[in-house]
Scaffold this motif. Structure first.
Motif, PDB file in Angstrom:
ATOM      1  N   GLU A  70       0.863  -1.184   0.000  1.00 29.27           N
ATOM      2  CA  GLU A  70       0.000   0.000   0.000  1.00 29.27           C
ATOM      3  C   GLU A  70       0.898   1.231   0.000  1.00 29.27           C
ATOM      4  OE1 GLU A  70      -3.381   0.091   2.559  1.00 29.27           O
ATOM      5  OE2 GLU A  70      -3.526  -2.097   2.576  1.00 29.27           O
ATOM      6  N   ARG A  71       1.173   1.713  -1.196  1.00 30.25           N
ATOM      7  CA  ARG A  71       2.083   2.842  -1.331  1.00 30.25           C
ATOM      8  C   ARG A  71       1.413   4.154  -0.946  1.00 30.25           C
ATOM      9  NH1 ARG A  71       3.406   3.749  -6.492  1.00 30.25           N
ATOM     10  NH2 ARG A  71       1.776   2.425  -7.281  1.00 30.25           N
ATOM     11  N   LYS A  72       2.213   5.051  -0.427  1.00 27.52           N
ATOM     12  CA  LYS A  72       1.760   6.403  -0.109  1.00 27.52           C
ATOM     13  C   LYS A  72       1.789   7.246  -1.382  1.00 27.52           C
ATOM     14  CE  LYS A  72       3.333   6.283   4.650  1.00 27.52           C
ATOM     15  NZ  LYS A  72       4.164   6.908   5.682  1.00 27.52           N
ATOM     16  N   PRO A  73       1.020   8.329  -1.419  1.00 30.33           N
ATOM     17  CA  PRO A  73       1.066   9.214  -2.590  1.00 30.33           C
ATOM     18  C   PRO A  73       2.452   9.848  -2.727  1.00 30.33           C
ATOM     19  CG  PRO A  73      -0.808   9.749  -1.185  1.00 30.33           C
ATOM     20  CD  PRO A  73       0.025   8.758  -0.436  1.00 30.33           C
ATOM     21  N   VAL A  74       2.944   9.955  -3.956  1.00 27.31           N
ATOM     22  CA  VAL A  74       4.267  10.516  -4.203  1.00 27.31           C
ATOM     23  C   VAL A  74       4.344  11.976  -3.743  1.00 27.31           C
ATOM     24  CG1 VAL A  74       3.925  11.330  -6.568  1.00 27.31           C
ATOM     25  CG2 VAL A  74       6.162  10.485  -5.870  1.00 27.31           C
ATOM     26  N   GLU A  75       3.225  12.639  -3.635  1.00 20.75           N
ATOM     27  CA  GLU A  75       3.196  14.025  -3.150  1.00 20.75           C
ATOM     28  C   GLU A  75       3.800  14.138  -1.750  1.00 20.75           C
ATOM     29  OE1 GLU A  75       0.129  17.773  -2.709  1.00 20.75           O
ATOM     30  OE2 GLU A  75      -0.703  15.762  -2.891  1.00 20.75           O
ATOM     31  N   GLU A  76       3.637  13.096  -0.915  1.00 24.05           N
ATOM     32  CA  GLU A  76       4.228  13.120   0.430  1.00 24.05           C
ATOM     33  C   GLU A  76       5.750  13.209   0.359  1.00 24.05           C
ATOM     34  OE1 GLU A  76       2.910  10.371   3.439  1.00 24.05           O
ATOM     35  OE2 GLU A  76       0.926  10.226   2.491  1.00 24.05           O
ATOM     36  N   TYR A  77       6.332  12.573  -0.624  1.00 25.05           N
ATOM     37  CA  TYR A  77       7.780  12.594  -0.815  1.00 25.05           C
ATOM     38  C   TYR A  77       8.226  13.919  -1.430  1.00 25.05           C
ATOM     39  CZ  TYR A  77      12.292  11.195  -2.878  1.00 25.05           C
ATOM     40  OH  TYR A  77      13.607  11.127  -3.267  1.00 25.05           O
ATOM     41  N   LEU A  78       7.539  14.359  -2.464  1.00 27.28           N
ATOM     42  CA  LEU A  78       7.927  15.574  -3.186  1.00 27.28           C
ATOM     43  C   LEU A  78       7.752  16.836  -2.341  1.00 27.28           C
ATOM     44  CD1 LEU A  78       6.232  14.803  -6.640  1.00 27.28           C
ATOM     45  CD2 LEU A  78       8.616  14.394  -5.977  1.00 27.28           C
ATOM     46  N   SER A  79       6.676  16.898  -1.572  1.00 22.19           N
ATOM     47  CA  SER A  79       6.333  18.128  -0.850  1.00 22.19           C
ATOM     48  C   SER A  79       7.307  18.481   0.270  1.00 22.19           C
ATOM     49  CB  SER A  79       4.921  18.033  -0.287  1.00 22.19           C
ATOM     50  OG  SER A  79       4.854  17.042   0.728  1.00 22.19           O
ATOM     51  N   LYS A  80       8.090  17.536   0.716  1.00 20.37           N
ATOM     52  CA  LYS A  80       9.047  17.794   1.798  1.00 20.37           C
ATOM     53  C   LYS A  80      10.384  18.327   1.289  1.00 20.37           C
ATOM     54  CE  LYS A  80       7.094  14.341   4.906  1.00 20.37           C
ATOM     55  NZ  LYS A  80       6.544  15.263   5.871  1.00 20.37           N
ATOM     56  N   GLN A  81      10.507  18.492  -0.042  1.00 18.31           N
ATOM     57  CA  GLN A  81      11.765  18.916  -0.641  1.00 18.31           C
ATOM     58  C   GLN A  81      11.586  20.210  -1.429  1.00 18.31           C
ATOM     59  OE1 GLN A  81      13.768  15.469  -2.612  1.00 18.31           O
ATOM     60  NE2 GLN A  81      11.888  14.430  -1.999  1.00 18.31           N
ATOM     61  N   GLY A  82      12.421  21.182  -1.128  1.00 13.06           N
ATOM     62  CA  GLY A  82      12.355  22.454  -1.830  1.00 13.06           C
ATOM     63  C   GLY A  82      12.625  22.336  -3.314  1.00 13.06           C
ATOM     64  N   ARG A  83      13.395  21.338  -3.718  1.00 15.26           N
ATOM     65  CA  ARG A  83      13.726  21.189  -5.141  1.00 15.26           C
ATOM     66  C   ARG A  83      12.506  20.889  -5.999  1.00 15.26           C
ATOM     67  NH1 ARG A  83      16.396  15.347  -6.340  1.00 15.26           N
ATOM     68  NH2 ARG A  83      15.094  14.096  -4.972  1.00 15.26           N
ATOM     69  N   PHE A  84      11.394  20.499  -5.371  1.00 16.58           N
ATOM     70  CA  PHE A  84      10.171  20.217  -6.116  1.00 16.58           C
ATOM     71  C   PHE A  84       9.085  21.262  -5.860  1.00 16.58           C
ATOM     72  CE2 PHE A  84      11.888  15.785  -5.578  1.00 16.58           C
ATOM     73  CZ  PHE A  84      12.240  15.610  -6.904  1.00 16.58           C
ATOM     74  N   SER A  85       9.418  22.356  -5.194  1.00 16.75           N
ATOM     75  CA  SER A  85       8.407  23.345  -4.800  1.00 16.75           C
ATOM     76  C   SER A  85       7.756  24.050  -5.989  1.00 16.75           C
ATOM     77  CB  SER A  85       9.020  24.380  -3.851  1.00 16.75           C
ATOM     78  OG  SER A  85      10.062  25.094  -4.509  1.00 16.75           O
ATOM     79  N   HIS A  86       8.382  24.008  -7.136  1.00 14.86           N
ATOM     80  CA  HIS A  86       7.849  24.676  -8.329  1.00 14.86           C
ATOM     81  C   HIS A  86       6.774  23.850  -9.044  1.00 14.86           C
ATOM     82  CE1 HIS A  86      10.819  21.886  -9.863  1.00 14.86           C
ATOM     83  NE2 HIS A  86      10.203  21.950 -11.040  1.00 14.86           N
ATOM     84  N   LEU A  87       6.600  22.595  -8.639  1.00 14.95           N
ATOM     85  CA  LEU A  87       5.662  21.720  -9.349  1.00 14.95           C
ATOM     86  C   LEU A  87       4.216  22.114  -9.100  1.00 14.95           C
ATOM     87  CD1 LEU A  87       7.308  18.229  -8.677  1.00 14.95           C
ATOM     88  CD2 LEU A  87       7.422  19.596 -10.780  1.00 14.95           C
ATOM     89  N   SER A  88       3.427  22.104 -10.142  1.00 17.25           N
ATOM     90  CA  SER A  88       1.993  22.370 -10.030  1.00 17.25           C
ATOM     91  C   SER A  88       1.287  21.071  -9.646  1.00 17.25           C
ATOM     92  CB  SER A  88       1.450  22.870 -11.372  1.00 17.25           C
ATOM     93  OG  SER A  88       1.442  21.808 -12.320  1.00 17.25           O
ATOM     94  N   PRO A  89       0.048  21.164  -9.157  1.00 20.49           N
ATOM     95  CA  PRO A  89      -0.712  19.942  -8.856  1.00 20.49           C
ATOM     96  C   PRO A  89      -0.841  19.015 -10.069  1.00 20.49           C
ATOM     97  CG  PRO A  89      -1.756  21.820  -7.827  1.00 20.49           C
ATOM     98  CD  PRO A  89      -0.655  22.367  -8.712  1.00 20.49           C
ATOM     99  N   ASP A  90      -0.992  19.595 -11.250  1.00 17.43           N
ATOM    100  CA  ASP A  90      -1.087  18.769 -12.466  1.00 17.43           C
ATOM    101  C   ASP A  90       0.223  18.021 -12.723  1.00 17.43           C
ATOM    102  OD1 ASP A  90      -3.700  19.511 -12.924  1.00 17.43           O
ATOM    103  OD2 ASP A  90      -3.183  21.046 -14.407  1.00 17.43           O
ATOM    104  N   GLN A  91       1.342  18.669 -12.470  1.00 18.72           N
ATOM    105  CA  GLN A  91       2.638  18.014 -12.666  1.00 18.72           C
ATOM    106  C   GLN A  91       2.827  16.882 -11.651  1.00 18.72           C
ATOM    107  OE1 GLN A  91       4.840  21.735 -12.473  1.00 18.72           O
ATOM    108  NE2 GLN A  91       5.639  21.356 -14.547  1.00 18.72           N
ATOM    109  N   VAL A  92       2.392  17.108 -10.425  1.00 16.55           N
ATOM    110  CA  VAL A  92       2.487  16.061  -9.403  1.00 16.55           C
ATOM    111  C   VAL A  92       1.624  14.867  -9.812  1.00 16.55           C
ATOM    112  CG1 VAL A  92       2.006  15.470  -6.986  1.00 16.55           C
ATOM    113  CG2 VAL A  92       3.095  17.658  -7.549  1.00 16.55           C
ATOM    114  N   THR A  93       0.463  15.126 -10.381  1.00 16.43           N
ATOM    115  CA  THR A  93      -0.412  14.050 -10.862  1.00 16.43           C
ATOM    116  C   THR A  93       0.279  13.251 -11.967  1.00 16.43           C
ATOM    117  OG1 THR A  93      -2.401  15.298 -10.274  1.00 16.43           O
ATOM    118  CG2 THR A  93      -2.657  13.545 -11.921  1.00 16.43           C
ATOM    119  N   LEU A  94       0.955  13.945 -12.878  1.00 17.12           N
ATOM    120  CA  LEU A  94       1.695  13.256 -13.943  1.00 17.12           C
ATOM    121  C   LEU A  94       2.844  12.419 -13.376  1.00 17.12           C
ATOM    122  CD1 LEU A  94       1.906  16.028 -16.689  1.00 17.12           C
ATOM    123  CD2 LEU A  94       0.642  13.868 -16.812  1.00 17.12           C
ATOM    124  N   ILE A  95       3.541  12.973 -12.404  1.00 16.00           N
ATOM    125  CA  ILE A  95       4.633  12.233 -11.763  1.00 16.00           C
ATOM    126  C   ILE A  95       4.083  10.992 -11.081  1.00 16.00           C
ATOM    127  CG2 ILE A  95       6.356  12.304  -9.900  1.00 16.00           C
ATOM    128  CD1 ILE A  95       6.764  15.304 -10.691  1.00 16.00           C
TER     129      ILE A  95
END
Length: 116
Positions: free
Chosen positions: A72-97
């Motif tokens: 039961e994997r967690k949403p990748v947003e939990e991983y991305l949101s804790k890192q400043g290097r991904f702060s520029h991503l839009s919700p649509d981009q996170v969905t694609l990722i």
């Protein structure tokens, strides 16, 4: 992943004892480059695995074997949101990722020997 030290140590020992060339790819988060607080290092390494961003496996004799199956994997947003290097991503981009991670994870799992 450094979040699973027993797995990492076992793989390193196995590679060393094989007497053959070996390649080990280790996920080790970088607070400076990834832009996060140092205390999150192990949490980020664990989230990478729990979200499917990183899959723990090994190859031996041409066979891929999963060493840590996350059912039961967690949403990748939990991983991305804790890192400043991904702060520029839009919700649509996170969905694609997320879709790409899901596809890659399923591809890796479907062609591997699972634990158990």
């Amino acid at each position: 992943s450094i979040a699973y030290p027993h797995d990492l140590i076992r793989k390193a020992r196995k590679a060393k004892e094989s007497g053959k060339p070996a390649f080990i790819h280790v996920l080790a988060p970088c607070p400076t480059g990834w832009e996060y607080d140092t205390y999150l290092t192990v949490e980020l390494a664990r989230l990478a695995v729990e979200t499917g961003f990183t899959v723990l496996y090994e190859y031996e004799n041409g066979q891929r074997r999963i060493t840590k199956l996350v059912k039961e994997r967690k949403p990748v947003e939990e991983y991305l949101s804790k890192q400043g290097r991904f702060s520029h991503l839009s919700p649509d981009q996170v969905t694609l990722i997320q879709a790409e991670i899901d596809q890659r994870y399923n591809d890796i799992i479907s062609s591997a020997i699972l634990p158990g």
